[in-house]
Design a protein around this motif. Structure first.
Motif, PDB file in Angstrom:
ATOM      1  N   ALA A 159     -15.932  32.007  94.479  1.00 57.99           N
ATOM      2  CA  ALA A 159     -16.837  30.874  94.687  1.00 57.99           C
ATOM      3  C   ALA A 159     -18.040  31.277  95.539  1.00 57.99           C
ATOM      4  O   ALA A 159     -19.186  30.902  95.255  1.00 57.99           O
ATOM      5  CB  ALA A 159     -16.079  29.726  95.352  1.00 57.99           C
ATOM      6  N   MET A 160     -17.797  32.038  96.597  1.00 61.10           N
ATOM      7  CA  MET A 160     -18.885  32.491  97.478  1.00 61.10           C
ATOM      8  C   MET A 160     -19.869  33.362  96.712  1.00 61.10           C
ATOM      9  O   MET A 160     -21.088  33.214  96.832  1.00 61.10           O
ATOM     10  CB  MET A 160     -18.278  33.254  98.653  1.00 61.10           C
ATOM     11  CG  MET A 160     -19.261  33.593  99.753  1.00 61.10           C
ATOM     12  SD  MET A 160     -18.480  34.633 101.035  1.00 61.10           S
ATOM     13  CE  MET A 160     -17.041  33.638 101.454  1.00 61.10           C
ATOM     14  N   ARG A 161     -19.338  34.287  95.952  1.00 60.70           N
ATOM     15  CA  ARG A 161     -20.173  35.218  95.191  1.00 60.70           C
ATOM     16  C   ARG A 161     -20.971  34.496  94.114  1.00 60.70           C
ATOM     17  O   ARG A 161     -22.122  34.844  93.840  1.00 60.70           O
ATOM     18  CB  ARG A 161     -19.253  36.270  94.574  1.00 60.70           C
ATOM     19  CG  ARG A 161     -19.879  37.236  93.625  1.00 60.70           C
ATOM     20  CD  ARG A 161     -20.634  38.328  94.333  1.00 60.70           C
ATOM     21  NE  ARG A 161     -20.885  39.421  93.428  1.00 60.70           N
ATOM     22  CZ  ARG A 161     -21.694  39.364  92.370  1.00 60.70           C
ATOM     23  NH1 ARG A 161     -22.341  38.257  92.095  1.00 60.70           N
ATOM     24  NH2 ARG A 161     -21.873  40.427  91.605  1.00 60.70           N
ATOM     25  N   SER A 162     -20.389  33.465  93.515  1.00 61.22           N
ATOM     26  CA  SER A 162     -21.043  32.774  92.399  1.00 61.22           C
ATOM     27  C   SER A 162     -22.095  31.787  92.863  1.00 61.22           C
ATOM     28  O   SER A 162     -23.102  31.572  92.171  1.00 61.22           O
ATOM     29  CB  SER A 162     -19.992  32.044  91.553  1.00 61.22           C
ATOM     30  OG  SER A 162     -19.028  32.943  91.058  1.00 61.22           O
ATOM     31  N   THR A 163     -21.872  31.142  94.008  1.00 59.98           N
ATOM     32  CA  THR A 163     -22.749  30.047  94.418  1.00 59.98           C
ATOM     33  C   THR A 163     -23.844  30.470  95.390  1.00 59.98           C
ATOM     34  O   THR A 163     -24.788  29.708  95.603  1.00 59.98           O
ATOM     35  CB  THR A 163     -21.919  28.930  95.079  1.00 59.98           C
ATOM     36  OG1 THR A 163     -21.194  29.467  96.205  1.00 59.98           O
ATOM     37  CG2 THR A 163     -20.917  28.353  94.091  1.00 59.98           C
ATOM     38  N   HIS A 164     -23.723  31.657  95.977  1.00 56.36           N
ATOM     39  CA  HIS A 164     -24.763  32.091  96.914  1.00 56.36           C
ATOM     40  C   HIS A 164     -26.051  32.386  96.150  1.00 56.36           C
ATOM     41  O   HIS A 164     -26.051  33.062  95.132  1.00 56.36           O
ATOM     42  CB  HIS A 164     -24.306  33.326  97.685  1.00 56.36           C
ATOM     43  CG  HIS A 164     -25.005  33.508  98.991  1.00 56.36           C
ATOM     44  ND1 HIS A 164     -26.344  33.817  99.081  1.00 56.36           N
ATOM     45  CD2 HIS A 164     -24.562  33.407 100.276  1.00 56.36           C
ATOM     46  CE1 HIS A 164     -26.701  33.910 100.349  1.00 56.36           C
ATOM     47  NE2 HIS A 164     -25.634  33.663 101.102  1.00 56.36           N
TER      48      HIS A 164
END
Length: 239
Positions: A159-164
Motif C-alpha cells: 500500500a505504501m509503495r503504491s500510494t506514495h
C-alpha cells in the motif's frame, strides 16, 4: 491430442498474464470479453478456462503467489539467510504494488472462491516461514518476529509503495520499515578492569590538609583527609 493440450495450456497462461495487466490498468470492472480481446483469443476460450470473473481473479492472484514461492526458493539459494529474507520481502512488495486492486478485492471480500487461492497461500506462507526461520537462526532478524507480522508488513508495504506520489521515497520508506526487523547491534559495555579502584580517575590522591597520600578504597565515597585529626583541623579552619 498432446498438441491440443499444449495449445490449451498456452491459451490459459496467455489469458492469466493478460488479465493481470488489464486488471492493473483498468480495474476489476473490465469484462471478460475485453480480456479476451487483449489476449488475442476468443471469448469462448476465456470462459472455457474461467467460467466467471471471480474464478479468473482468484486464478490470477494464485498464479502470482506461486511465482513468489519460486522467488523465495531462488533467494534462499543465492544469498545468506538475512539478506535472502529482506531481498524476498522487497521483491514481493515491488511485484505486488501494481496488483493492488486485485489483492485488495480478493482479501476484503469473503465471498470469493478460495480453494485454489487457499492452496497457493499455504505454499507462500510456508516459503516465507522458512526464510524467516533461517534468518532468525543466523541472528539477522529479531527473535520475536512471526510470520503473521511479515504478512502485515507486506500488505502495508504494498500500500505504501503504491500510494506514495514519489516512487523513490515510497521505496525508501518501505526499506526503513523493514529495517525494524533486523537484530539491533550489540553495544559493548565497558567495565572497570579487575582491581582498578572505582574512583581512581576522579578521587583525590593526597590529603587536603596535610598532603599525605590517601589510602585507596575500592568502594564507597573517596576520602578527602587522611584521618580524623586532619578532618577536624580543616573544619575548624573553615569555621
Amino acid at each position: 491430442m498432446a498438441a491440443a493440450r499444449a495449445d490449451a495450456r498456452r491459451n490459459r497462461e496467455t489469458v492469466l498474464r493478460t488479465a493481470m495487466c488489464v486488471f492493473a490498468e483498468e480495474g476489476l470492472g473490465v469484462s471478460l470479453g475485453r480480456i479476451a480481446q487483449r489476449a488475442g483469443v476468443g471469448a469462448g476460450t476465456v470462459y472455457r478456462h474461467f467460467p466467471s470473473k471471480d474464478i479468473l481473479v482468484e486464478a490470477v492472484l494464485a498464479e502470482h503467489l506461486e511465482s513468489l514461492v519460486g522467488a523465495a526458493d531462488r533467494w534462499a539459494a543465492r544469498a545468506v539467510p538475512g539478506e535472502a529474507l529482506f531481498g524476498f520481502l522487497l521483491e514481493v512488495i515491488d511485484t505486488s504494488a501494481g496488483r493492488l486492486p486485485v489483492c485488495e478485492a480478493i482479501t476484503t471480500d469473503g465471498s470469493w472462491p478460495r480453494a485454489v487461492l487457499g492452496a497457493a497461500e499455504q505454499r507462500f506462507h510456508g516459503a516465507l516461514e522458512r526464510l524467516l526461520r533461517d534468518a532468525q537462526q543466523a541472528g539477522a532478524v529479531r527473535a520475536d518476529v512471526r510470520v503473521d507480522d511479515l504478512s502485515a508488513l507486506l500488505a502495508g508495504g504494498v500500500a505504501m509503495r503504491s500510494t506514495h506520489r514519489d516512487q523513490t521515497r515510497g521505496s525508501r520508506l518501505v526499506r526503513l520499515t523493514l529495517d525494524a526487523l533486523r537484530t539491533p547491534p550489540v553495544t559493548k559495555a565497558f567495565r572497570d578492569r579487575p582491581g582498578k579502584p572505582r574512583h581512581e580517575t576522579t578521587a583525590p590522591r593526597h590529603c587536603a590538609e596535610c598532603g599525605a597520600r590517601l589510602p585507596v578504597r575500592p568502594t564507597g565515597r573517596p576520602p578527602r583527609y587522611c584521618g580524623p585529626t586532619c578532618r577536624q583541623r580543616a573544619h575548624r579552619r573553615s569555621r
